[in-house]
Scaffold this active site. Structure first.
Site, short mmCIF file in Angstrom:
data_model
loop_
_atom_site.label_atom_id
_atom_site.label_comp_id
_atom_site.label_asym_id
_atom_site.label_seq_id
_atom_site.Cartn_x
_atom_site.Cartn_y
_atom_site.Cartn_z
N SER A 102 56.59 14.35 47.69
CA SER A 102 57.76 14.33 46.81
C SER A 102 57.50 14.97 45.46
O SER A 102 58.32 15.73 44.94
CB SER A 102 58.23 12.89 46.63
OG SER A 102 58.60 12.32 47.87
N GLU A 151 50.77 22.93 52.41
CA GLU A 151 50.74 21.56 52.93
C GLU A 151 50.07 21.59 54.31
O GLU A 151 50.53 22.28 55.21
CB GLU A 151 52.15 21.00 53.03
CG GLU A 151 52.26 19.68 53.80
CD GLU A 151 51.36 18.60 53.26
OE1 GLU A 151 50.56 18.05 54.06
OE2 GLU A 151 51.45 18.29 52.06
N THR A 208 53.60 11.47 52.13
CA THR A 208 53.49 10.07 52.54
C THR A 208 54.85 9.38 52.55
O THR A 208 55.22 8.71 53.51
CB THR A 208 52.53 9.32 51.61
OG1 THR A 208 51.21 9.84 51.79
CG2 THR A 208 52.52 7.83 51.93
N CYS A 209 55.62 9.53 51.49
CA CYS A 209 56.88 8.78 51.36
C CYS A 209 57.83 9.08 52.51
O CYS A 209 58.34 8.18 53.17
CB CYS A 209 57.55 9.09 50.04
SG CYS A 209 59.10 8.17 49.82
N CYS A 243 57.55 5.28 52.59
CA CYS A 243 58.79 4.61 52.17
C CYS A 243 59.92 4.72 53.18
O CYS A 243 60.56 3.71 53.52
CB CYS A 243 59.29 5.20 50.85
SG CYS A 243 58.02 5.64 49.67
N LYS A 302 59.19 3.14 56.71
CA LYS A 302 59.02 1.70 56.47
C LYS A 302 60.36 1.03 56.24
O LYS A 302 60.64 -0.03 56.82
CB LYS A 302 58.12 1.48 55.26
CG LYS A 302 57.99 0.03 54.83
CD LYS A 302 57.41 -0.10 53.44
CE LYS A 302 58.38 0.37 52.37
NZ LYS A 302 57.80 0.29 51.01
N TYR A 342 63.47 19.19 53.55
CA TYR A 342 62.49 19.58 52.54
C TYR A 342 62.15 21.06 52.64
O TYR A 342 62.06 21.77 51.64
CB TYR A 342 61.23 18.73 52.67
CG TYR A 342 61.23 17.49 51.80
CD1 TYR A 342 60.32 17.33 50.77
CD2 TYR A 342 62.18 16.49 52.00
CE1 TYR A 342 60.34 16.20 49.97
CE2 TYR A 342 62.21 15.36 51.21
CZ TYR A 342 61.29 15.22 50.19
OH TYR A 342 61.31 14.10 49.40
N GLY A 345 46.28 -7.99 51.60
CA GLY A 345 47.26 -8.88 50.97
C GLY A 345 48.15 -8.19 49.97
O GLY A 345 48.89 -8.85 49.23
N TYR A 399 51.14 -5.13 48.85
CA TYR A 399 52.54 -5.04 49.23
C TYR A 399 52.73 -4.38 50.60
O TYR A 399 53.63 -4.78 51.36
CB TYR A 399 53.36 -4.35 48.15
CG TYR A 399 53.18 -2.86 48.02
CD1 TYR A 399 53.99 -1.98 48.71
CD2 TYR A 399 52.19 -2.32 47.19
CE1 TYR A 399 53.84 -0.61 48.59
CE2 TYR A 399 52.03 -0.95 47.07
CZ TYR A 399 52.84 -0.11 47.77
OH TYR A 399 52.68 1.25 47.66
N GLU A 436 54.64 -6.30 53.55
CA GLU A 436 55.83 -5.69 54.13
C GLU A 436 55.69 -5.54 55.64
O GLU A 436 56.62 -5.87 56.39
CB GLU A 436 56.08 -4.33 53.48
CG GLU A 436 56.56 -4.40 52.04
CD GLU A 436 56.61 -3.05 51.37
OE1 GLU A 436 57.29 -2.94 50.32
OE2 GLU A 436 55.95 -2.10 51.85
N ARG A 479 48.30 -9.80 44.92
CA ARG A 479 47.56 -9.83 43.66
C ARG A 479 48.12 -8.80 42.69
O ARG A 479 48.45 -7.69 43.06
CB ARG A 479 46.07 -9.53 43.93
CG ARG A 479 45.20 -9.57 42.67
CD ARG A 479 43.73 -9.47 43.05
NE ARG A 479 43.41 -8.18 43.66
CZ ARG A 479 43.05 -7.10 42.97
NH1 ARG A 479 42.98 -7.15 41.66
NH2 ARG A 479 42.77 -5.97 43.60
N THR A 481 56.62 6.80 44.52
CA THR A 481 57.26 8.11 44.72
C THR A 481 58.10 8.55 43.51
O THR A 481 57.97 9.70 43.06
CB THR A 481 58.12 8.08 45.99
OG1 THR A 481 57.26 7.88 47.11
CG2 THR A 481 58.89 9.36 46.17
N HIS A 489 80.89 -13.79 39.66
CA HIS A 489 80.88 -14.97 40.52
C HIS A 489 81.72 -14.75 41.77
O HIS A 489 82.78 -14.12 41.68
CB HIS A 489 81.41 -16.17 39.73
CG HIS A 489 81.37 -17.45 40.48
ND1 HIS A 489 80.21 -18.16 40.70
CD2 HIS A 489 82.36 -18.14 41.10
CE1 HIS A 489 80.48 -19.24 41.40
NE2 HIS A 489 81.79 -19.25 41.66
N GLU A 506 74.21 -13.68 39.27
CA GLU A 506 74.80 -14.30 38.08
C GLU A 506 73.83 -15.27 37.42
O GLU A 506 73.94 -15.56 36.22
CB GLU A 506 76.10 -15.01 38.43
CG GLU A 506 75.96 -16.23 39.32
CD GLU A 506 77.30 -16.86 39.65
OE1 GLU A 506 77.97 -17.36 38.71
OE2 GLU A 506 77.70 -16.84 40.83
#
Length: 452
Positions: free
Chosen positions: A14, A35, A42-43, A48, A51, A99, A176, A178, A182, A205, A311, A435, A440
């Site tokens: 990206s 490339e 990766t994204c 991302c 996932k 892309y 452990g 993200y 996930e 962490r 990203t 509401h 809220e």
């Protein structure tokens, strides 16, 4: 000296793609990009996007059970992994095509092969072809780390997880952070029996302690077996799967083991050290605030610099690079108060300081509440939402916002605007609540639960 290109970008993720497109399309620079894998990085290809699509898929099982409790006549069947994976791969192919077309439309020349840096102004492709460039931009991103022990190769990483031949019935996730959390929620939602090993005392962490505990409790309640203070002692191929011995002395058998133990910058073999460019302890390219290396003609952006591995940050760094180098407007990317979301179930959105970091900095007040949202309480679900504000006692500025709830990622984007503008607790209080909504609660927290 006449160069083949004004800019040569190594890496089609990206950040690199955005920098190449803007430099070529808005400044008329002659730009090339190499490339070695798939355009999008990766994204788009391994992170991302796939996932989040897996997150969507994994949420339907719980949604169907909830629909039944809401009165709908729903038949809850099994999940067809092959059907989903086929559609996912088709979508990734489509995005890669987008892309490529964007680069082509901006006039960027692309090379589908690996590139390395030969000297301060020369790039060498895998086939031996060399090009000179006035400026070189390193945007090679990162790669999943693999632990160093015997038979670790029996496991997979997040690079391979989207292309499994079949959905594992029993999955061990090691880590452990993200990504690990996930993936644990995703596969649990798809019907896999998920076990998670983490060597630390609590998952996630670096995030707010109260939010970490809230998410862990939710994951455990929904059937994920989290083993903290635990790592793999040994693993080998067994008759019924992968046999794993844990450091706790317990033995397990799994169909698949997924390592999500961190990511390392992609700098191996690029030739940067030979030019006097500093490489950090994790393998990152060391740059100044303008993303420039020790070699003035070479810059680096994105995960390869190991600054903030997100990203949108890589894209911002790419834009700042173009402003600085090609538009004559020195611009340093802003890494302060970046909102982020962890797509666990429920999601975790945060911006600013954790409670722990804030109280180390100055005296604070903490406004926090947990509650069952209307959607869940109506059908007697025990899932709870967490809303939390960290407030400076001296300035009354909101130093941090933490939300654990369905769609927290959507909410934190807007809260991030307020925090970035320097909103105070009283600014939040003056805002009329919408509401009935979960959000809220952010403007109705009247009394601190604690001060520090």
């Amino acid at each position: 000296m006449k160069f083949d290109y004004d800019l040569f970008v190594i890496g089609g993720g990206s950040g690199g793609v955005r920098a190449a497109r803007v430099a070529a399309g808005e400044t008329g620079a002659k730009v090339a990009l190499a490339e070695e894998s798939r355009m999008g990085g990766t994204c788009v290809i391994r992170g991302c996007v796939p996932k989040k699509l897996m997150v969507f898929a994994s949420e339907y099982a719980e949604a169907m059970h909830e629909a039944v409790d809401y009165g709908w006549d729903v038949r809850i069947g099994g999940f067809d992994w092959t059907k989903f994976r086929t559609r996912l791969e088709r979508e990734l192919d489509r995005l890669e095509g987008v892309y490529n077309r964007l680069l082509q439309g901006s006039g960027v020349t692309t090379y589908a092969q690996r590139a390395t840096v030969a000297d301060a102004h020369t790039v060498e492709l895998a086939d031996g072809t060399r090009f000179t460039a006035k400026h070189i931009l390193i945007a090679t991103g990162g790669r999943p780390s693999l632990p160093d022990f015997e038979n670790a190769g029996l496991g997979i990483t997040s690079n391979e997880v989207f292309h499994l031949d079949e959905l594992p019935k029993r999955l061990l996730i090691v880590g452990g952070g993200y990504i690990a959390c996930e993936m644990a929620c995703i596969f649990n939602g798809l019907g896999t029996e998920v076990t998670q090993f983490y060597r630390g005392a609590q998952i996630l962490r670096g995030f707010d302690d109260e939010a970490r505990g809230h998410i862990a409790e939710h994951m455990i309640r929904h059937g994920i077996a989290i083993h903290c203070g635990t790592n793999i002692l040994s693993m080998e191929k067994g008759r019924d799967g992968i046999d794993v011995r844990a450091t706790t002395g317990h033995s397990f058998t799994f169909d698949q083991v997924l390592f999500a133990v961190g990511r390392d910058p992609n700098t191996r073999g690029l030739g940067l050290e030979n030019l006097g460019i500093e490489i950090g302890r994790r393998g990152e390219v060391v740059v100044d605030r303008y993303s420039q290396t020790a070699v003035p003609s070479i810059h680096a952006i994105g995960d390869v610099t190991n600054r903030v591995q997100l990203t949108p940050v890589a894209i911002r760094e790419g834009m700042a690079f173009v402003e600085t180098v090609f538009k004559g407007n020195p611009t340093a990317p802003d890494h302060d108060l970046i909102p982020s979301a962890v797509f666990t179930q429920p999601e975790y959105g945060s911006v600013g300081l954790t409670e722990e970091a804030a109280r180390e900095q100055e005296p604070i007040e903490v406004y926090s509440t947990t509650f069952r949202p209307m959607h869940k309480s109506f059908i007697a679900r025990e899932d709870r939402v967490l809303m939390k504000l960290i407030v400076s006692q001296a300035t009354r500025k909101v130093l941090g916002v933490h939300i654990v709830a369905d769609h927290a990622g959507e909410m934190i984007q807007l809260a991030g605007v307020a925090v970035k503008m320097g909103a105070t607790k009283e600014d939040f209080d003056r805002t009329v609540a919408v509401h009935p909504t979960m959000s809220e609660e952010l403007v109705t927290l009247k009394h601190p639960v604690r001060s520090a």
